[in-house]
Design an enzyme around this catalytic site. Structure first.
Site, PDB file in Angstrom:
ATOM      1  CB  CYS A   2      -0.961   0.084   1.176  1.00  0.00           C
ATOM      2  SG  CYS A   2      -2.128  -1.261   1.251  1.00  0.00           S
ATOM      3  NE  ARG A  27       4.670   1.525   0.046  1.00  0.00           N
ATOM      4  CZ  ARG A  27       5.724   1.248   0.800  1.00  0.00           C
ATOM      5  NH1 ARG A  27       6.922   1.515   0.364  1.00  0.00           N
ATOM      6  NH2 ARG A  27       5.567   0.719   1.990  1.00  0.00           N
ATOM      7  CD1 TRP A  75      -0.285  -6.349  -3.099  1.00  0.00           C
ATOM      8  CD2 TRP A  75      -0.706  -6.974  -1.001  1.00  0.00           C
ATOM      9  NE1 TRP A  75      -0.057  -7.704  -3.006  1.00  0.00           N
ATOM     10  CE2 TRP A  75      -0.303  -8.113  -1.734  1.00  0.00           C
ATOM     11  CE3 TRP A  75      -1.031  -7.134   0.351  1.00  0.00           C
ATOM     12  CZ2 TRP A  75      -0.215  -9.389  -1.164  1.00  0.00           C
ATOM     13  CZ3 TRP A  75      -0.946  -8.391   0.917  1.00  0.00           C
ATOM     14  CH2 TRP A  75      -0.532  -9.504   0.160  1.00  0.00           C
ATOM     15  CG  ASN A 101       1.219   0.000   4.389  1.00  0.00           C
ATOM     16  OD1 ASN A 101       0.890  -1.160   4.164  1.00  0.00           O
ATOM     17  ND2 ASN A 101       2.479   0.392   4.387  1.00  0.00           N
ATOM     18  N   GLY A 102      -1.040  -1.734   6.306  1.00  0.00           N
ATOM     19  CA  GLY A 102      -0.768  -2.639   7.426  1.00  0.00           C
ATOM     20  C   GLY A 102      -1.974  -3.497   7.740  1.00  0.00           C
ATOM     21  CD  GLU A 487      16.807 -13.534  -7.698  1.00  0.00           C
ATOM     22  OE1 GLU A 487      16.252 -14.066  -6.726  1.00  0.00           O
ATOM     23  OE2 GLU A 487      16.491 -12.408  -8.115  1.00  0.00           O
ATOM     24  CE  LYS A 491      14.370 -10.741  -9.854  1.00  0.00           C
ATOM     25  NZ  LYS A 491      14.036 -11.248  -8.552  1.00  0.00           N
ATOM     26  CD  GLU A 494       9.525 -11.605  -8.698  1.00  0.00           C
ATOM     27  OE1 GLU A 494       8.852 -10.927  -7.925  1.00  0.00           O
ATOM     28  OE2 GLU A 494      10.769 -11.662  -8.633  1.00  0.00           O
ATOM     29  CG  HIS A 510      19.198 -37.324  -4.547  1.00  0.00           C
ATOM     30  ND1 HIS A 510      19.518 -38.554  -4.018  1.00  0.00           N
ATOM     31  CD2 HIS A 510      20.375 -36.701  -4.793  1.00  0.00           C
ATOM     32  CE1 HIS A 510      20.837 -38.665  -3.920  1.00  0.00           C
ATOM     33  NE2 HIS A 510      21.377 -37.554  -4.400  1.00  0.00           N
ATOM     34  CE  LYS A 613      11.394  -2.902  -5.281  1.00  0.00           C
ATOM     35  NZ  LYS A 613      12.039  -4.062  -5.899  1.00  0.00           N
TER      36      LYS A 613
HETATM   37  C1  F6R Z   1      11.573 -10.717  -5.884  1.00  0.00           C
HETATM   38  C2  F6R Z   1      11.516  -9.726  -4.835  1.00  0.00           C
HETATM   39  C3  F6R Z   1      11.115 -10.161  -3.471  1.00  0.00           C
HETATM   40  C4  F6R Z   1      11.916  -9.381  -2.403  1.00  0.00           C
HETATM   41  C5  F6R Z   1      11.419  -9.748  -0.998  1.00  0.00           C
HETATM   42  C6  F6R Z   1      12.232  -9.064   0.082  1.00  0.00           C
HETATM   43  O1  F6R Z   1      11.993 -10.160  -7.084  1.00  0.00           O
HETATM   44  O2  F6R Z   1      11.768  -8.577  -5.062  1.00  0.00           O
HETATM   45  O3  F6R Z   1      11.268 -11.533  -3.305  1.00  0.00           O
HETATM   46  O4  F6R Z   1      13.262  -9.697  -2.536  1.00  0.00           O
HETATM   47  O5  F6R Z   1      10.083  -9.369  -0.884  1.00  0.00           O
HETATM   48  O6  F6R Z   1      12.175  -7.675  -0.045  1.00  0.00           O
HETATM   49  P1  F6R Z   1      13.192  -6.739   0.693  1.00  0.00           P
HETATM   50  O7  F6R Z   1      14.539  -6.943   0.101  1.00  0.00           O
HETATM   51  O8  F6R Z   1      12.664  -5.354   0.472  1.00  0.00           O
HETATM   52  O9  F6R Z   1      13.167  -7.129   2.155  1.00  0.00           O
END
Ligand code: F6R
Length: 618
Positions: A2, A27, A75, A101-102, A487, A491, A494, A510, A613
């Site tokens: 949010c 956000r 969000w 937010n929260g 990773e 990517k 998501e 395995h 984010k």
């Molecule tokens: C994936 C991504 C998330 C963040 C995770 C932690 O691309 O961006 O998996 O890495 O939400 O976020 P931070 O680093 O802000 O604690």
């Protein structure tokens, strides 16, 4: 999660708020809404979906001019992402508007009590309860409206995590905010002031920011800002100058922020090293606020993080243990705090977070500090909660990261962890100066190598477009190539919304090898053929094994590694680097692949579905 904006000043509150929301949309983008004060009345508009829906509605039916307003991009937590649940929420008398937010954890109880007292709640959100509680507190305070005091009284009744911002029709030039466990910063302008979840919202107007502490209420007027605790006592605040400008938060000619941020990685990696490594190879991390004596006492390191930051921690483990011989564990923040980890005063907990606001990581570090451990934050966001609550901090200098999928944030987290590992080795004498210097020299070459990889990404993009209709992609790696595989898979999941999984090469037999069938794309990250030869050969064997079973092999290997050529259906070359530093180059094709795949499948690369984010709820 949010995005929140509040404005009071001389300009158009609506324009300021919408501009801020544009910069905060990363956000959350389930709905957006605004409320402005006009001649003793609240004028609001709110729409489900992205901010563009709200903007279209405002275009059709503009709100009257106002100089005080608030806005929200959501969000969803409580209640579906529809118009009704969009913020702002109003009280029964339509006098107060609130954004949040929260999560308010005792909202069911509060709501039931409010309904019993005759309030009519029209949404399914936890936020709406706050509007009605404010209505009651304002009424009980009588004449001479003190919205900040009403907010303090309400906050004392709330449990959970919240940033709240409110306006009231009888306080035309006032915006009030409150925060507990959720971000809120003040932007101090000339004849105008801002409140926002992130400085990006107001950076085009002012770079002077004020951090708000835990359990504080702020009253914003045109010409002043007053901060108090929830109990009403004056609160000390910390002001700072934001060291990047509005252009850093623009797309700068790229179609997506993610593409811009991928391209910024050579600079981000260089900036994160800047001033921290001397030409003589010595590291200078005094800014970290941990004394050398404290670092010499450390007998265990635990890295806590979520998502991509967790993968940075996994890479760091290989390097830190190798350089310092200190046992290093890496754990998901959300698991760590619920499993009673063994922590002592000699444990160094490293909390990695781009945003500095991830709730699980914040809770993990609080838990560690309660047990007497020292916490070092690795963070990209000045003024955020995680560094503020840690004993020490090393900032990554990636600049603002706007795309939901982390790219430059990730690479700089790895670099910062490397610096910490090397510094520990220097302070504790685990490595001779010339050994450290040799790693530092290699590290210094990485920005150019990252730039070189970026220059040859067109075949990777073409491959992503070609594979756009496949249903699953597997990723394979060993050693630091394993977190790189994880990773790459994250990517792709998501951004492309497809099945993607990363495996350690040694685990293939395995179980995962059963997933291999004709044509399944497998991206294999091949370690350097220099130095750790056996590791290289083992991955090459894995590639042979899966190819024999029909996999389409996409091989990421160093220049000059001819051993992989016969087994690669597609070969992506990266510059040769020492094994531990390889993720700084091998990750990039995976980022580009995921972004291109998402675009080819018609997805919004910067704002993937269901995500936000900054994950400020558990
Ligand atoms: C994936 C991504 C998330 C963040 C995770 C932690 O691309 O961006 O998996 O890495 O939400 O976020 P931070 O680093 O802000 O604690």
């Amino acid at each position: 999660m949010c995005g929140i904006v509040g404005y009071v000043g001389e300009g158009s509150a609506l324009n300021m708020v919408i501009e801020g929301l544009r910069r905060l949309e990363y956000r959350g983008y389930d709905s957006a809404g605004v409320a402005v004060l006009v001649d003793g009345k609240l004028e609001t508009d709110k729409r489900a979906g992205k901010l563009a829906n709200l903007e279209a509605s405002l275009q059709e039916q503009p709100l009257p001019h106002s100089t005080t307003g608030i806005g929200h991009t959501r969000w969803a937590t409580h209640g579906a992402p529809n118009d009704r649940n969009a913020h702002p929420h109003l009280d029964c008398t339509r006098s107060v508007a609130v954004i949040h937010n929260g999560i308010i954890e005792n909202f069911a109880e509060l709501r039931a009590d409010l309904e019993e007292r005759g309030h009519q709640l029209s949404s399914e959100t936890d936020t709406e309860a706050v509007a009605h509680l404010l209505e009651e507190e304002v009424a009980s305070l009588g004449d001479g409206l003190d919205l900040a005091e009403a907010m303090r009284r309400v906050c004392r009744q709330l449990e959970g995590a919240f940033t709240l911002v409110a306006v009231h029709v009888d306080a035309p030039d006032v915006v009030v905010g409150a925060r507990r466990n959720s971000p809120l910063v003040v932007g101090r302008g000339d004849g105008e002031n801002f409140l926002a979840s992130d400085v990006a919202a107001f950076i085009a107007h002012t770079r002077e920011a004020v951090e708000l502490g835990q359990d504080q209420v702020v009253e914003l007027r045109r010409d002043g800002v007053t901060v108090t605790t929830f109990d009403g006592a004056p609160a000390a605040t910390h002001g700072y100058h934001v060291d990047w400008d509005a252009s850093a938060a623009e797309k700068g000619g790229y179609d997506y922020f993610m593409l811009k941020e991928i391209a910024e990685q050579p600079q981000a990696v260089a900036d994160t090293m800047l001033g921290r490594v001397g030409r003589d190879g010595r590291l200078h991390l005094d800014e970290m606020r941990l004394s050398d004596d404290e670092l010499r006492e450390v007998d265990k390191i635990i890295i806590v993080a979520c998502g991509t930051a967790f993968h940075a921690g996994l890479v760091a483990k290989y390097a830190i243990e190798h350089w310092t011989r200190i046992p290093c564990e890496v754990e998901l923040s959300s698991e760590f705090r619920y499993r009673d980890p063994v922590l002592t005063t000699r444990t160094l907990v490293v909390a990695i977070s781009q945003s500095g606001e991830t709730m699980d990581t914040l809770m993990a570090l609080r838990h560690a500090r309660e047990q007497g451990s020292r916490v070092l934050a690795i963070c990209n966001t000045n003024g955020s909660t995680i560094p503020r609550e840690s004993d020490a901090v090393l900032y990554t200098h990636a600049g603002p990261e706007v795309a939901v999928a982390s790219t430059k944030g990730y690479l700089t987290q790895i670099v910062a962890c490397f610096l910490v590992g090397l510094y520990l080795a220097q302070v504790r004498g685990n490595k001779y100066g010339d050994e450290i210097k040799s790693v530092v020299d290699d590290l210094r070459k990485m920005p150019d190598k990252v730039a070189a990889v970026l220059e040859r990404m067109e075949p990777v993009r073409a491959l992503a477009r070609e594979l756009r209709d496949c249903t699953s992609v597997l990723f394979l790696g060993r050693h630091v190539g394993y977190p790189t595989a994880l990773e790459g898979a994250l990517k792709l999941k998501e951004l492309a919304y497809m099945h993607a999984e990363g495996f350690a090469g040694g685990e293939l037999k395995h179980g995962p090898i059963a997933l291999i069938e004709e044509g399944v794309p497998v991206i294999a990250v091949v370690p350097s053929s220099l130095g750790r030869g056996s590791l290289h050969d083992k991955v090459v064997s894995n590639i042979q094994e899966i190819r024999a079973r029909g996999a389409r092999t996409i091989v990421i290997a160093e220049e000059g590694d001819e051993g992989v050529v016969p087994y690669a259906d597609h070969l992506v070359r990266v510059p040769s680097s020492p094994t531990l530093l390889q993720p700084l180059v091998t990750t990039i094709p995976l980022q580009v692949f995921a972004a291109e795949m998402a675009a080819a499948r018609g997805h919004d690369v910067d704002q993937p579905r269901n995500l936000a984010k900054s994950v400020t709820v558990e």
